[in-house]
Write an enzyme that holds these catalytic residues in place. Structure first.
Site, mmCIF file in Angstrom:
data_model
loop_
_atom_site.group_PDB
_atom_site.id
_atom_site.type_symbol
_atom_site.label_atom_id
_atom_site.label_comp_id
_atom_site.label_asym_id
_atom_site.label_seq_id
_atom_site.Cartn_x
_atom_site.Cartn_y
_atom_site.Cartn_z
ATOM 1 N N GLY A 36 65.516 -9.211 -33.120
ATOM 2 C CA GLY A 36 66.283 -8.376 -34.656
ATOM 3 C C GLY A 36 66.623 -6.804 -34.499
ATOM 4 O O GLY A 36 67.196 -6.254 -36.088
ATOM 5 N N GLU A 63 96.792 -3.824 -37.364
ATOM 6 C CA GLU A 63 98.358 -3.969 -36.857
ATOM 7 C C GLU A 63 99.324 -5.824 -37.037
ATOM 8 O O GLU A 63 98.883 -5.634 -35.394
ATOM 9 C CB GLU A 63 98.160 -2.989 -35.623
ATOM 10 C CG GLU A 63 98.161 -1.395 -36.220
ATOM 11 C CD GLU A 63 98.561 -0.643 -34.976
ATOM 12 O OE1 GLU A 63 99.506 -1.630 -33.790
ATOM 13 O OE2 GLU A 63 98.107 0.454 -35.195
ATOM 14 N N ALA A 95 102.480 -7.242 -49.465
ATOM 15 C CA ALA A 95 103.197 -7.807 -48.699
ATOM 16 C C ALA A 95 102.426 -7.138 -47.432
ATOM 17 O O ALA A 95 102.591 -5.702 -46.648
ATOM 18 C CB ALA A 95 104.287 -6.329 -48.189
ATOM 19 N N ARG A 120 64.190 -4.421 -22.710
ATOM 20 C CA ARG A 120 62.949 -5.265 -23.695
ATOM 21 C C ARG A 120 61.728 -6.342 -22.924
ATOM 22 O O ARG A 120 62.752 -6.656 -22.558
ATOM 23 C CB ARG A 120 64.177 -6.287 -24.597
ATOM 24 C CG ARG A 120 62.988 -6.936 -25.778
ATOM 25 C CD ARG A 120 62.198 -6.038 -26.625
ATOM 26 N NE ARG A 120 62.039 -6.785 -27.656
ATOM 27 C CZ ARG A 120 60.801 -6.721 -28.096
ATOM 28 N NH1 ARG A 120 60.567 -5.406 -27.977
ATOM 29 N NH2 ARG A 120 60.647 -7.711 -29.775
ATOM 30 N N PRO A 168 100.052 -3.993 -51.374
ATOM 31 C CA PRO A 168 98.970 -4.976 -51.912
ATOM 32 C C PRO A 168 99.512 -6.733 -51.816
ATOM 33 O O PRO A 168 98.857 -6.840 -51.920
ATOM 34 C CB PRO A 168 98.960 -4.392 -52.749
ATOM 35 C CG PRO A 168 99.206 -2.757 -53.573
ATOM 36 C CD PRO A 168 100.101 -2.721 -52.302
ATOM 37 N N ILE A 179 71.965 -10.117 -28.183
ATOM 38 C CA ILE A 179 70.658 -9.568 -27.091
ATOM 39 C C ILE A 179 69.570 -9.008 -27.987
ATOM 40 O O ILE A 179 68.444 -8.568 -27.205
ATOM 41 C CB ILE A 179 71.572 -8.880 -25.642
ATOM 42 C CG1 ILE A 179 72.410 -10.134 -25.456
ATOM 43 C CG2 ILE A 179 70.528 -8.073 -24.957
ATOM 44 C CD1 ILE A 179 73.346 -9.553 -24.869
HETATM 45 C C1 LIG Z 1 90.976 -0.397 -41.912
HETATM 46 C C2 LIG Z 1 92.236 -0.802 -41.934
HETATM 47 C C3 LIG Z 1 93.033 -0.406 -41.270
HETATM 48 C C4 LIG Z 1 95.198 0.285 -42.057
HETATM 49 N N1 LIG Z 1 95.631 0.921 -40.767
HETATM 50 C C5 LIG Z 1 97.166 0.555 -41.411
HETATM 51 C C6 LIG Z 1 98.265 1.905 -41.907
HETATM 52 O O1 LIG Z 1 97.261 2.540 -41.308
HETATM 53 N N2 LIG Z 1 98.954 1.447 -41.926
HETATM 54 C C7 LIG Z 1 99.540 0.284 -42.453
HETATM 55 O O2 LIG Z 1 100.784 -0.098 -42.842
HETATM 56 N N3 LIG Z 1 99.056 -1.015 -42.288
HETATM 57 C C8 LIG Z 1 97.242 -0.566 -41.866
HETATM 58 N N4 LIG Z 1 96.529 -1.929 -42.328
HETATM 59 C C9 LIG Z 1 96.922 -2.819 -42.822
HETATM 60 C C10 LIG Z 1 96.895 -4.089 -42.258
HETATM 61 O O3 LIG Z 1 97.565 -3.874 -40.874
HETATM 62 C C11 LIG Z 1 97.012 -5.328 -43.326
HETATM 63 O O4 LIG Z 1 95.099 -5.910 -43.453
HETATM 64 C C12 LIG Z 1 97.202 -6.632 -41.892
HETATM 65 O O5 LIG Z 1 98.286 -6.270 -41.159
HETATM 66 C C13 LIG Z 1 96.816 -8.384 -42.858
HETATM 67 O O6 LIG Z 1 97.708 -8.249 -43.553
HETATM 68 P P1 LIG Z 1 96.732 -8.596 -45.548
HETATM 69 O O7 LIG Z 1 95.966 -7.263 -45.230
HETATM 70 O O8 LIG Z 1 97.172 -8.397 -46.865
HETATM 71 O O9 LIG Z 1 96.131 -10.080 -45.442
HETATM 72 P P2 LIG Z 1 97.457 -11.338 -45.844
HETATM 73 O O10 LIG Z 1 98.450 -10.862 -45.697
HETATM 74 O O11 LIG Z 1 96.801 -11.224 -46.674
HETATM 75 O O12 LIG Z 1 96.813 -12.424 -44.568
HETATM 76 C C14 LIG Z 1 95.104 -13.197 -45.331
HETATM 77 C C15 LIG Z 1 95.302 -14.046 -43.818
HETATM 78 O O13 LIG Z 1 96.217 -15.022 -44.204
HETATM 79 C C16 LIG Z 1 96.533 -15.610 -42.528
HETATM 80 N N5 LIG Z 1 98.297 -15.435 -42.784
HETATM 81 C C17 LIG Z 1 99.080 -14.693 -42.955
HETATM 82 N N6 LIG Z 1 100.120 -15.391 -43.117
HETATM 83 C C18 LIG Z 1 100.421 -16.307 -41.924
HETATM 84 C C19 LIG Z 1 101.029 -16.926 -41.681
HETATM 85 N N7 LIG Z 1 102.211 -16.775 -41.222
HETATM 86 N N8 LIG Z 1 100.367 -17.914 -40.787
HETATM 87 C C20 LIG Z 1 99.216 -17.804 -40.421
HETATM 88 N N9 LIG Z 1 98.087 -17.634 -40.835
HETATM 89 C C21 LIG Z 1 98.627 -16.233 -41.877
HETATM 90 C C22 LIG Z 1 96.464 -13.968 -42.045
HETATM 91 O O14 LIG Z 1 96.052 -14.192 -40.423
HETATM 92 C C23 LIG Z 1 94.616 -13.249 -42.847
HETATM 93 O O15 LIG Z 1 93.995 -14.430 -42.105
HETATM 94 C C24 LIG Z 1 95.446 -1.504 -42.117
HETATM 95 C C25 LIG Z 1 93.943 -3.220 -42.549
HETATM 96 C C26 LIG Z 1 92.861 -1.802 -42.384
HETATM 97 C C27 LIG Z 1 91.606 -3.273 -42.655
#
Ligand SMILES: Cc1cc2nc3c(=O)[nH]c(=O)nc-3n(C[C@H](O)[C@H](O)[C@H](O)COP(=O)(O)OP(=O)(O)OC[C@H]3O[C@@H](n4cnc5c(N)ncnc54)[C@H](O)[C@@H]3O)c2cc1C
Length: 383
Positions: A340, A363, A130, A268, A128, A337
């Site tokens: 609606g 990722e 990290a 279409r 949450p 394209i």
């Molecule tokens: C459907 C789904 C599947 C996933 N599967 C996995 C999985 O199997 N295992 C796993 O470990 N994780 C998984 N994830 C987690 C995913 O890798 C993270 O959501 C992602 O790395 C971003 O982290 P965060 O959501 O905490 O966003 P945050 O890190 O809070 O980022 C929020 C925003 O701030 C920006 N930001 C953050 N730091 C910087 C920076 N230094 N410079 C510029 N912009 C920045 C980000 O780009 C983003 O726009 C999954 C996520 C989803 C949605």
């Protein structure tokens, strides 16, 4: 560089396409609406050798490469991104990490059943607090005699509710920061290990994304994966290759949205003719087709580098960035394209539009890919 596929690669593509059309396509919207994780499809994926595409036969794999894995993920994603991302997380992340850092014994015990598809894998790095900054891992692991004791929680783990084997990162030495993070293999059924909340998502709704919770979870000492303290560094290596799968996921979904648009534009009719005859629509189709092809080539280049055991940090980040952003753009134009009807669930582009967004987030977000690429470009410029 020659990107002509071999006869074997073309055959793999054909086989997976036919399988996806026959076994997945008819259920796509039903699974999406019900958020149904299609466990029933995995034995069939295993039978086709798709659960361990790029692992050696001695560890139960198909003995193919990252190129073949990218082709397979693209073909699955063309029909359903949910099945494709589930396979990508299993193959590239969970099994990939064990192949990257595992001992011979760990590979035999855990990689082999994963690669044979007898077990499903997940990979838990994100927490949450990290996400992009995964070095902020708060889950801890402390050594007690012959056991590691894990405490903490992970979020957004793909396959998290159903996986039999979980690879998770935990802090073993806070003072060493990211060099104090280690990786562990945890088996489902271990006391203190459980799945938490299953996320209710905008897209890829038939994939499973869940919390993983550790409460005094004791695992044998030998389940530390890689050297203690090297879990974070190994994770970056795993992500380097994993991003090729996400790029392939993006290319596949973009291709699906594109094909649906090509078809619709010819059917279409408005103002007395098919909308495909309007230049505005033709330009959209031309841009979509061109950008998908460019994304595919970047993806195949990264996969080829990985198959040659070359460092792929820059190549995979470029492929993932470009393919992810392209897929979002293509899906957006696909809805446009369709007018609606693109907004209506009876047409497939509505789902592609929701699903592709993950490709600019999972990722490593697009911002993080740019950061990685810039770092690589500047590092090389200083040489
Ligand atoms: C459907 C789904 C599947 C996933 N599967 C996995 C999985 O199997 N295992 C796993 O470990 N994780 C998984 N994830 C987690 C995913 O890798 C993270 O959501 C992602 O790395 C971003 O982290 P965060 O959501 O905490 O966003 P945050 O890190 O809070 O980022 C929020 C925003 O701030 C920006 N930001 C953050 N730091 C910087 C920076 N230094 N410079 C510029 N912009 C920045 C980000 O780009 C983003 O726009 C999954 C996520 C989803 C949605």
């Amino acid at each position: 560089m020659d990107f002509e596929l071999t006869e074997e690669q073309k055959e793999i593509k054909r086989t997976v396409r036919e399988f996806a059309e026959r076994e997945i396509r008819p259920h796509v919207m039903e699974w999406d609406e019900a958020q149904h994780f299609p466990r029933e499809i995995f034995p069939q994926l295993a039978q086709l050798g798709l659960m361990g595409v790029n692992f050696p036969a001695e560890y139960g794999g198909a003995g193919l490469g990252h190129t073949e894995l990218a082709l397979i993920i693209e073909e699955l994603a063309r029909v359903d991104g949910s099945v494709a991302i589930s396979l990508a997380a299993h193959n590239s992340l969970c099994a990939g990490h064990i192949e990257e850092a595992g001992t011979e014994e760990q590979k035999r015990k855990y990689l082999a059943p994963l690669a044979r598809g007898e077990k499903l894998g997940c990979w838990s790095l994100t927490e949450p607090q990290a996400g992009s900054d995964a070095s902020g891992t708060r889950t801890t692991a402390r050594l007690e005699g012959d056991f590691w004791v894990l405490n903490g929680s992970k979020t957004f783990t793909s396959n998290g509710t159903y996986a039999d084997i979980c690879v998770a990162m935990a802090m073993t030495d806070k003072t060493a920061h990211k060099h104090g993070i280690s990786a562990f293999i945890i088996e489902r059924g271990t006391p203190g290990f459980r799945s938490g909340k299953k996320e209710n998502k905008m897209g890829l709704r038939a994939s499973d994304t869940a919390e993983i919770i550790f409460e005094d979870c004791r695992i044998p000492k030998e389940n530390c994966l890689g050297k203690p303290g090297e879990g974070f560094i190994d994770s970056l290596k795993v992500l380097d290759k994993g991003r090729i799968s996400i790029a392939a996921l993006a290319v596949g979904m973009a291709q699906g949205a594109f094909e649906a648009s090509l078809h619709y534009a010819q059917l279409r009719r408005q103002f007395g003719k098919p909308i495909a005859e309007f230049e505005a629509i033709q330009w959209k189709l031309a841009d979509m087709g061109t950008e998908i092809e460019a994304a595919r080539l970047l993806t195949l280049r990264a996969a080829r580098h990985a198959d040659q055991n070359r460092r792929v940090t820059r190549e995979s980040a470029m492929a993932k960035l470009f393919a992810g952003e392209t897929a979002v753009k293509v899906a957006n134009e696909a809805v446009q394209i369709h007018g609606g009807y693109g907004f209506i669930k009876d047409y497939p582009v509505e789902k592609y539009y929701r699903d592709v967004k993950l490709c600019t987030i999972g990722e490593g977000t697009s911002e993080i890919q740019r950061l990685v690429i810039a770092r690589e470009l500047l590092r090389n410029a200083n040489l």
